[in-house]
Write a protein that holds these residues in place. Structure first.
Motif, short mmCIF file in Angstrom:
data_model
loop_
_atom_site.label_atom_id
_atom_site.label_comp_id
_atom_site.label_asym_id
_atom_site.label_seq_id
_atom_site.Cartn_x
_atom_site.Cartn_y
_atom_site.Cartn_z
N PRO A 52 -17.62 4.25 33.55
CA PRO A 52 -16.56 2.93 33.73
C PRO A 52 -15.31 3.27 33.42
O PRO A 52 -15.16 3.36 32.05
CB PRO A 52 -17.25 1.64 33.42
N GLY A 53 -14.27 3.01 34.44
CA GLY A 53 -12.80 3.11 33.99
C GLY A 53 -12.27 4.42 33.65
O GLY A 53 -10.96 4.66 33.84
N ALA A 54 -13.11 5.54 34.10
CA ALA A 54 -12.44 6.95 34.18
C ALA A 54 -12.10 7.10 35.97
O ALA A 54 -12.53 6.49 36.40
CB ALA A 54 -13.58 7.72 33.66
N SER A 55 -11.04 8.04 35.80
CA SER A 55 -10.76 8.42 37.28
C SER A 55 -10.77 9.94 37.21
O SER A 55 -10.58 10.78 36.23
CB SER A 55 -9.36 7.94 37.75
N VAL A 56 -10.89 10.53 38.58
CA VAL A 56 -10.91 12.21 38.51
C VAL A 56 -9.67 12.65 38.62
O VAL A 56 -8.68 12.34 39.11
CB VAL A 56 -11.61 12.40 39.94
N PRO A 57 -9.25 13.56 37.57
CA PRO A 57 -8.03 14.16 37.61
C PRO A 57 -7.66 14.83 38.90
O PRO A 57 -8.38 15.75 39.17
CB PRO A 57 -8.03 14.97 36.43
N ARG A 58 -6.47 14.81 39.34
CA ARG A 58 -6.09 15.24 40.74
C ARG A 58 -4.86 16.01 40.53
O ARG A 58 -3.69 15.24 40.32
CB ARG A 58 -6.09 14.39 41.89
N PRO A 59 -4.68 17.32 40.72
CA PRO A 59 -3.55 18.39 40.60
C PRO A 59 -2.63 17.89 41.79
O PRO A 59 -2.96 17.54 42.96
CB PRO A 59 -3.92 19.70 40.36
N ALA A 60 -1.23 18.16 41.32
CA ALA A 60 -0.39 18.07 42.57
C ALA A 60 -0.69 19.36 43.59
O ALA A 60 -0.99 20.62 43.04
CB ALA A 60 1.17 18.19 41.98
N SER A 61 -0.32 19.39 44.76
CA SER A 61 -0.46 20.47 45.59
C SER A 61 0.52 21.48 45.21
O SER A 61 1.30 21.23 44.43
CB SER A 61 -0.19 20.15 47.29
N GLY A 62 0.30 22.66 45.95
CA GLY A 62 1.38 23.87 45.66
C GLY A 62 0.92 24.55 44.68
O GLY A 62 1.75 25.05 43.89
N ALA A 86 -8.53 21.22 36.20
CA ALA A 86 -8.52 21.05 37.64
C ALA A 86 -7.54 21.79 38.03
O ALA A 86 -6.17 21.89 37.82
CB ALA A 86 -8.44 19.62 37.87
N HIS A 87 -8.05 22.66 39.33
CA HIS A 87 -6.82 23.36 39.94
C HIS A 87 -6.69 22.71 41.49
O HIS A 87 -7.69 22.50 42.00
CB HIS A 87 -7.14 24.74 39.93
N ALA A 88 -5.83 22.90 42.17
CA ALA A 88 -5.53 22.64 43.41
C ALA A 88 -5.87 23.63 44.38
O ALA A 88 -5.47 24.67 44.15
CB ALA A 88 -4.32 22.12 43.86
N LEU A 89 -6.72 23.62 45.33
CA LEU A 89 -7.01 24.72 46.44
C LEU A 89 -6.39 24.39 47.69
O LEU A 89 -6.27 23.37 48.20
CB LEU A 89 -8.60 24.66 46.52
N GLU A 90 -5.36 25.53 47.93
CA GLU A 90 -4.63 25.52 49.22
C GLU A 90 -5.38 26.44 49.93
O GLU A 90 -5.98 27.47 49.74
CB GLU A 90 -3.16 26.05 48.79
N PRO A 91 -5.28 26.13 51.37
CA PRO A 91 -4.42 24.96 51.95
C PRO A 91 -5.03 23.90 52.25
O PRO A 91 -4.57 22.86 53.03
CB PRO A 91 -3.62 25.54 53.05
N ALA A 92 -6.45 23.83 51.87
CA ALA A 92 -7.38 22.83 52.29
C ALA A 92 -7.01 21.27 51.98
O ALA A 92 -7.42 20.29 52.27
CB ALA A 92 -8.94 23.02 52.26
N GLY A 93 -6.50 21.20 50.74
CA GLY A 93 -6.26 19.89 50.17
C GLY A 93 -7.46 19.48 49.22
O GLY A 93 -7.29 18.59 48.46
N ASP A 94 -8.31 20.79 48.82
CA ASP A 94 -9.48 20.45 47.91
C ASP A 94 -8.74 20.76 46.41
O ASP A 94 -7.82 21.28 46.28
CB ASP A 94 -10.57 20.97 48.16
N TRP A 95 -9.84 20.21 45.29
CA TRP A 95 -9.22 20.83 44.23
C TRP A 95 -10.70 21.04 43.33
O TRP A 95 -11.80 20.69 43.54
CB TRP A 95 -8.44 19.62 43.55
N LEU A 96 -10.61 21.97 42.71
CA LEU A 96 -11.71 22.63 41.86
C LEU A 96 -11.65 22.11 40.21
O LEU A 96 -10.34 21.71 39.65
CB LEU A 96 -11.30 24.09 41.75
#
Length: 791
Positions: A52-62, A86-96
């Motif tokens: 509770p209260g935690a959020s998934v880290p989301r990296p910026a695109s590119g 966490a890494h952004a996966l291009e170009p699908a918009g997913d992240w690892l």
């Protein structure tokens, strides 16, 4: 998954989260960490696995990357604090999202895998074990990665850095691990905590134990961004020298400049040029005064359609003193505006449309470079950046100056060539016949096309009316191009008309023309000009009374004849030497042409092509002529369409089509005249009767006077046999008197007490034109009477 250890992925907990927050991949390592199987969590929101209260880290695109500690829920209800990357996966918009599972203590400084290598290496250094998992890094490499060693030990390169670059380096490391041979790889990636990517040279070497077994790899990273940029600049300059100036066209050259600079140097480039001075003058040496009127020659953008442009190519615009264009032209050097401020802000406020485009697309840096060549200002190039975050540097200015200087010379060369081409083309067209004469002998159509890219040449054609209703046709091609070739063409065309006017046979005419070209070549050599004067020529004479054509060639392609009831064919005519060789004979060939036959004369630019041989071109020529020969204008158009490429002729092309017409036997009257002056009066009576039969009684009085004078002169000064011939069409009546003497008469001024000498003067006054021509058996004196306006 490591290509060496198939189960290596179990050493790292990995999860892939879609753009909408749904889990789409769950690794075996993730199951070991939190206890959930892939079937239980794939397809569920990733937030369900957070405390509770935690959020998934989301990296910026590119290619962005974030890290931190997450509170995660285990399958048994426990809460785990886990450090994740966490890494952004291009170009699908997913992240690892991943984290290492294998806890390792501090590395042993005496470990043979590290030891003094990590402690003493001056460059960024990392050591990976035989599973290609990070074993240790020195301080320089930790600074490059931007993460402490204790966080990333046990991760692979592709899990630590940006995905495309990391995966490539990891593949190279696997090759080194398998082969035991070192290698180097270049890559482009961001360093830790930086927004700008660097160019790296990664040297990968195998690490071996005392038995020679490969137990890991060592990666040394060298930042060679400056060297890379220097190489890029050198490559751009080299590319500019190859790609700019491929044609002698100003607009195309300007467009090539924009293609070289976008996107290598700027995101939007425009080329604006000063209009050339009137009357073909030169540009001024000093800078133009503000405001400056420039014409857009070309522009290009990284965005399709170039939406940033305010002016379309070909349009002019006025640039005030506060504009980058005018300021750089006035200063005579490049000017860089790093941001929208100062005078640039003043100009953009004045030009609201441009200001709107600057704000809309985020233009943050502008560079204006004058286009100068041979000490004269031709225009200005403006380079803008909005997609690339970095502003223009001093090196960029030097590079833009170098590329623009190369383009400026090419633009100036193209401008000079265009000016000379227009002059030569105007001279060429002024020297060619503006319209073909109407004759009773033939119907004619013609085409002349200058070369699309090469200089204007010396191709020409002509139709020359001769005496006795005959007509001469000529097509020629002067060697070379430019104004000199056009001027030579004009001299040769004038010479041909002059020689044709004295009714020389085709082979004799070419002989005299050859002498002229030899003299012109000698004069050119004496003046120190390069190259000799030379030309090819085909000269043909058609007689509608006998329907016979006599022609001779001086190295020119043979004509094509299209009979009224048969397929077209090329005439077998002796080619003869080209004009200017000197001393070699020419031969005439005679052929009978049925009425309605089409004779096609042309220059070699029509058949020659890099994409086919001459024989194939001749077949296309004959097919187009046969399919459209009913109308000569349509035939000329069809032939050009069939043989010439869409972009225009590579060489000058001259084409002359002539359909033969014959005079009916009833339109020709011939008499043999005894050498007796007493018979002149009966001859006049016979002429009068013939004109009455033809319905030309209005011309009887003049015709009788002319015939009486010409016959009397032939009896008095000529030699038998003597022949009188009358020929007429709807416009002209021709009187011809032939005899066996080769002495030609000439006009002279009769003195007061002279008994003769006024006859030819009278003939000249009464007729439209008159003259004499030599024949194989003597000479013929002829006179033409116009029937137009006679009632």
């Amino acid at each position: 998954m490591s290509p060496v250890h198939p189960l290596d992925e179990a050493a790292t907990a990995r999860a892939v989260i879609a753009g909408n927050g749904t889990l789409i991949h769950w690794s075996e390592g993730a199951r070991r960490l939190l206890g959930y199987t892939a079937e239980e969590v794939e397809g569920r929101p990733a937030a369900d696995l957070l405390a509770p209260g935690a959020s998934v880290p989301r990296p910026a695109s590119g290619g962005g990357r974030v890290d931190g500690v997450l509170e995660l829920r285990h399958r048994d209800g426990r809460t785990l604090s886990v450090w994740v990357l966490a890494h952004a996966l291009e170009p699908a918009g997913d992240w690892l999202v991943l984290t290492p599972l294998e806890a390792r203590g501090p590395r042993d400084p005496e470990d043979p895998l590290t030891g003094a290598v990590l402690a003493q290496a001056p460059c960024a250094l990392a050591v990976y074990d035989e599973r290609l998992r990070l074993y240790g890094v020195n301080d320089a490499m930790a600074e490059v990665i931007g993460l402490p060693e204790e966080r990333i030990r046990g991760l692979r390169v592709s899990e630590i850095g940006s995905r495309p670059a990391g995966e490539r380096v990891e593949r190279e490391m696997a090759e080194v691990l398998a082969s035991g041979r070192a290698r180097a790889v270049e890559t482009y990636a961001r360093a830790g905590g930086e927004d700008r990517a660097h160019h790296w040279l990664a040297r990968i070497a195998p690490l071996k134990d005392t038995h020679g077994r490969v137990i890991g790899v060592c990666v040394a990273a060298h930042d060679f961004t400056e060297q890379f940029r220097a190489r890029e600049r050198l490559q751009l300059v080299n590319e500019a020298s190859v790609r700019i100036g491929t044609t002698l066209d100003v607009t195309r050259t300007a467009q090539e400049l924009t293609e070289v600079c976008v996107p290598a140097l700027a995101d939007f480039v425009s080329v604006d040029l000063l209009d050339p001075p009137e009357n073909g003058g030169e540009y001024r040496v000093g800078p133009p005064p503000a405001p400056v009127t420039l014409r857009r020659a070309a522009h290009l953008s990284v965005n399709p359609g170039t939406p940033e442009a305010v002016v379309t190519p070909g349009e002019t615009d006025v640039y005030p003193a506060s504009s980058p264009q005018a300021d750089s032209l006035t200063a005579g050097r490049p000017l860089v505006t790093p941001n929208v401020s100062g005078t640039l802000e003043e100009w953009l406020t004045w030009d609201g449309r441009r200001g709107g485009h600057v704000r809309e697309y985020g233009v943050h840096s502008t560079m204006s470079v004058p286009v100068r060549a041979r000490g004269r200002t031709l225009g200005v190039v403006v380079l803008s950046r909005f997609r690339r975050p970095d502003p223009f540097t001093a090196d960029d200015v030097l590079l833009a100056e170098e590329v623009t200087a190369r383009a400026a010379v090419c633009i100036d060369n193209a401008r000079r060539y265009s000016r000379e081409r227009q002059t030569a083309l105007a001279l060429q067209r002024s020297l060619l016949p503006q319209s073909l004469p109407r004759t009773a002998a033939l119907e004619a159509a013609s085409r002349y096309l200058p070369a699309a890219r090469a200089g204007v040449g010396g191709d020409w054609f002509d139709v020359i009316p001769l005496s006795g209703m005959r007509v001469a046709m000529v097509v020629g091609d002067v060697i070379g191009n430019g104004i000199q070739a056009s001027a030579t063409m004009g001299r040769l065309r004038t010479a041909v008309r002059t020689l044709a006017d004295i009714d020389l046979a085709p082979d004799e005419l070419l002989t005299h023309l050859d002498d002229l070209v030899v003299r012109l070549s000698a004069e050119a050599g004496a003046e120190g000009t390069t190259g000799e004067v030379g030309a090819t020529c085909l000269y043909a004479v058609y007689d509608p009374v006998s329907r016979r054509c006599t022609l001779a060639s001086a190295g020119h392609p043979p004509p094509v004849v299209q009979p009224p009831d048969g397929p077209p064919r090329q005439i077998d005519v002796a080619p003869g030497p080209a004009l200017g060789v000197g001393g070699l004979p020419y031969e005439s060939v005679e052929l009978d042409l049925d009425e309605g036959t089409v004779l096609a004369l042309y220059t070699d630019g029509l058949l020659e092509s890099r994409h086919r041989d001459v024989a194939a071109g001749l077949r296309l020529f004959c097919r187009a002529l046969q399919e459209s020969s009913r109308d000569l204008e349509e035939a000329a158009h069809a032939i050009l369409q069939a043989l010439l490429p869409a972009g225009g002729a590579p060489d000058d092309v001259a084409l002359l089509l002539a359909r033969t017409q014959g005079l009916a036997a009833s339109d020709v009257a011939t008499w043999r005249i005894p050498a007796d002056p007493a018979l002149v009066a009966p001859i006049r009576k016979q002429v009068s009767d013939q004109l009455e039969v033809w319905g030309l009684t209005v011309a009887t009085f003049t015709a009788e006077l002319v015939v009486s004078e010409l016959v009397t002169n032939a009896i008095r000064y000529g030699e038998p046999p003597i022949r009188l011939r009358l020929i007429h069409d709807s416009e002209t009546l021709i009187c011809e008197v032939s005899d066996s003497s080769h002495t030609a008469p000439h006009l002279r001024r009769a003195k007061t007490f002279d008994e003769g000498g006024r006859g030819l003067l009278l003939v000249a006054q009464l007729t439209q034109r008159w003259g004499s021509r030599h024949t194989p058996d003597g000479k013929t004196i002829w006179a033409e009477l116009s029937l137009l306006g006679e009632e």
